[in-house]
Design an enzyme around this catalytic site. Structure first.
Site, PDB file in Angstrom:
ATOM      1  N   ARG A  90       0.575  -1.252   0.050  1.00  0.00           N
ATOM      2  CA  ARG A  90      -0.274  -0.038   0.144  1.00  0.00           C
ATOM      3  C   ARG A  90       0.884   1.174  -0.055  1.00  0.00           C
ATOM      4  O   ARG A  90       0.643   2.211  -0.755  1.00  0.00           O
ATOM      5  CB  ARG A  90      -0.925   0.045   1.239  1.00  0.00           C
ATOM      6  CG  ARG A  90      -1.691   1.444   1.505  1.00  0.00           C
ATOM      7  CD  ARG A  90      -2.531   1.249   2.578  1.00  0.00           C
ATOM      8  NE  ARG A  90      -3.433   2.683   2.929  1.00  0.00           N
ATOM      9  CZ  ARG A  90      -4.118   2.848   3.424  1.00  0.00           C
ATOM     10  NH1 ARG A  90      -4.717   1.845   4.393  1.00  0.00           N
ATOM     11  NH2 ARG A  90      -4.929   3.781   3.713  1.00  0.00           N
ATOM     12  N   CYS A 164     -19.212  -1.401   0.983  1.00  0.00           N
ATOM     13  CA  CYS A 164     -18.429  -0.314   1.062  1.00  0.00           C
ATOM     14  C   CYS A 164     -18.793   0.344   2.248  1.00  0.00           C
ATOM     15  O   CYS A 164     -19.996   0.636   2.580  1.00  0.00           O
ATOM     16  CB  CYS A 164     -18.238   0.358   0.028  1.00  0.00           C
ATOM     17  SG  CYS A 164     -17.172   1.888   0.234  1.00  0.00           S
ATOM     18  N   TYR A 244     -14.395  10.742  -2.107  1.00  0.00           N
ATOM     19  CA  TYR A 244     -13.056  10.391  -3.167  1.00  0.00           C
ATOM     20  C   TYR A 244     -13.128  11.213  -4.252  1.00  0.00           C
ATOM     21  O   TYR A 244     -12.336  11.214  -4.969  1.00  0.00           O
ATOM     22  CB  TYR A 244     -13.591   8.791  -3.200  1.00  0.00           C
ATOM     23  CG  TYR A 244     -12.939   7.837  -2.359  1.00  0.00           C
ATOM     24  CD1 TYR A 244     -11.711   7.372  -2.327  1.00  0.00           C
ATOM     25  CD2 TYR A 244     -13.835   7.344  -1.364  1.00  0.00           C
ATOM     26  CE1 TYR A 244     -11.302   6.363  -1.515  1.00  0.00           C
ATOM     27  CE2 TYR A 244     -13.256   6.491  -0.476  1.00  0.00           C
ATOM     28  CZ  TYR A 244     -12.017   5.987  -0.604  1.00  0.00           C
ATOM     29  OH  TYR A 244     -11.430   4.972   0.263  1.00  0.00           O
TER      30      TYR A 244
END
Length: 421
Positions: A90, A164, A244
């Protein structure tokens, strides 16, 4: 009822276990199996999980194992929350894109593609082993990038729904602003995973009064600050984008910010070390407050709700999930995976009708769907050219020089995880 968590050694898991314990009337688990190849982590997490169940009086049994086939055998549902390559991968995903002036993030842009390439083959192998052992089991995917991974699962014929926590987080925040119970708030939530907009906020259900204009008028400053977007942007949009969308609406600003501070992966890795030290304390029998900073807020409530609906009639009738488009959004392919409100039950998730989508959102959704098509093709078949095509198609990249440089870096940093590289 038996539920298996693949990636059960994650520091997320106590959040999930806490939800299973608190909401046992909604989802009566008799056996919870935590599967993870990292034996040391699994032992710590499993020990805390058993203490959480004991403290809250949950009668279920918790089993830990590194044997995937044993863990999924006889499971009614299998929840996937794995991270191929761990936090080290990551951190690379969040740093090398910045070298090219592009957003470095684990699910969006070039870093998101790298994660998809590493993850899709592993998830499909797990799903095949679940199908061989128990073809009736539901697969609940919380593994990012959720949209691409869920599309891979559905394309291979698996019983899968993607999950999610963005929608449930917004639902809880809006409910607090409005002074009502979360169950009273129904979101007109539309988009793709990590590319969504709240186009309505209704009280009481899908046909309830839309209070989004009032919510923006009364609480727009707080909502904008939470999203880190200017208030006038929300006023002009008239909707609430997920956080986002800042990667798209303020790309250059975000790149400058990310380049000036330690990566989120480095912060999470340090947090995980501290959490694991806490989990090792035999006196700890509840999830620590630090876990709230790890991410995944309300993940447990969303997971319980979804599993309860898929396995019986204990969950909410409508939930935001990732599922096949069909004809819900006519400007996207039928096999695209969208994130919308759906009626969820033992037969799966059926998207609710969605009103006509503003071209401002529809165009970006179509562009990112095309990228996801190419990303999934690269994940399934490999090849440098397929990686390049996916990167070139992404709206956060879109220039051939960037795509070439990013392809070189992606392959250099991920060869150990890509069988074809």
């Amino acid at each position: 009822m038996k539920l298996t968590v693949v990636g059960g050694g994650s520091t997320y898991t106590p959040e999930l276990v806490d939800g299973f314990a608190r909401l046992r009337d909604t989802l009566p688990i008799e056996e919870l199996v935590l599967v993870d190849p990292a034996a040391d982590r699994l032992e710590l997490v499993g020990g805390l999980a058993r203490r959480i169940f004991a403290r809250q009086g949950h009668p279920g049994r918790i089993v830990t194992t590194g044997d995937l086939d044993r863990g999924v055998e006889g499971a009614d549902a299998v929840l996937l929350q794995l991270r191929v390559g761990g936090q080290a991968a990551r951190e690379r995903d969040e740093t090398w894109p910045l070298e090219c002036g592009c957003v470095g993030q684990e699910t969006t842009g070039a870093g998101g593609l790298a994660k998809a390439l590493r993850t899709v083959p592993v998830v499909l192998d797990i799903a095949e082993r679940v199908r061989r052992t128990n073809p009736d089991a539901w697969i609940i995917d919380f593994t990012n990038p959720v949209g691409i991974v869920t599309r891979a699962l559905l394309g291979a014929g698996h019983k899968a729904v993607g999950l999610c926590n963005v929608a449930i987080g917004l639902q809880r925040k809006f409910a607090a602003h409005l002074g009502v119970a979360p169950a009273e708030v129904h979101l007109d939530h539309v988009g793709l995973n990590h590319l969504t907009w709240e186009t309505g906020v209704r009280l009481g259900g899908p046909a309830g009064e839309d209070v989004l204009p009032k919510l923006l008028a009364d609480h727009g400053e707080l909502i904008a600050a939470d999203l880190r977007l200017p208030r006038p942007v929300l006023d002009r949009l008239g909707v609430v984008p997920s956080y986002y969308l800042r990667y798209y609406y303020a790309h250059d600003e975000v790149v400058r910010e990310l380049g000036a501070k330690p990566s989120r992966a480095a912060e999470v890795a340090a947090m995980e070390r501290e959490l694991l030290e806490m989990y090792a304390d035999p006196a700890l029998d509840e999830k620590p407050a630090l876990l709230a900073r790890r991410g995944g807020a309300f993940y447990s409530e969303a997971a319980v709700d979804l599993a309860a609906s898929l396995l019986g009639d204990g969950g909410s009738p409508y939930q935001v999930v990732n599922t096949r488009n069909g004809g819900t959004l006519p400007f996207l392919p039928a096999d695209a995976v969208i994130e919308v409100q759906a009626a969820v039950g033992p037969d799966g998730a059926a998207p609710l009708p969605v009103p006509t989508v503003d071209p401002l959102y529809a165009g970006l959704m179509a562009n990112v769907t095309a990228y996801e098509d190419l990303a999934l093709d690269a994940a399934l078949r490999g090849g440098r050219d397929r990686v390049f095509r996916a990167l070139l198609s992404h709206p956060l990249i879109g220039q051939y020089a960037y795509a070439e440089a990013l392809t070189d870096r992606l392959l250099a940093h991920n060869r150990e995880h890509l069988a074809w590289a």
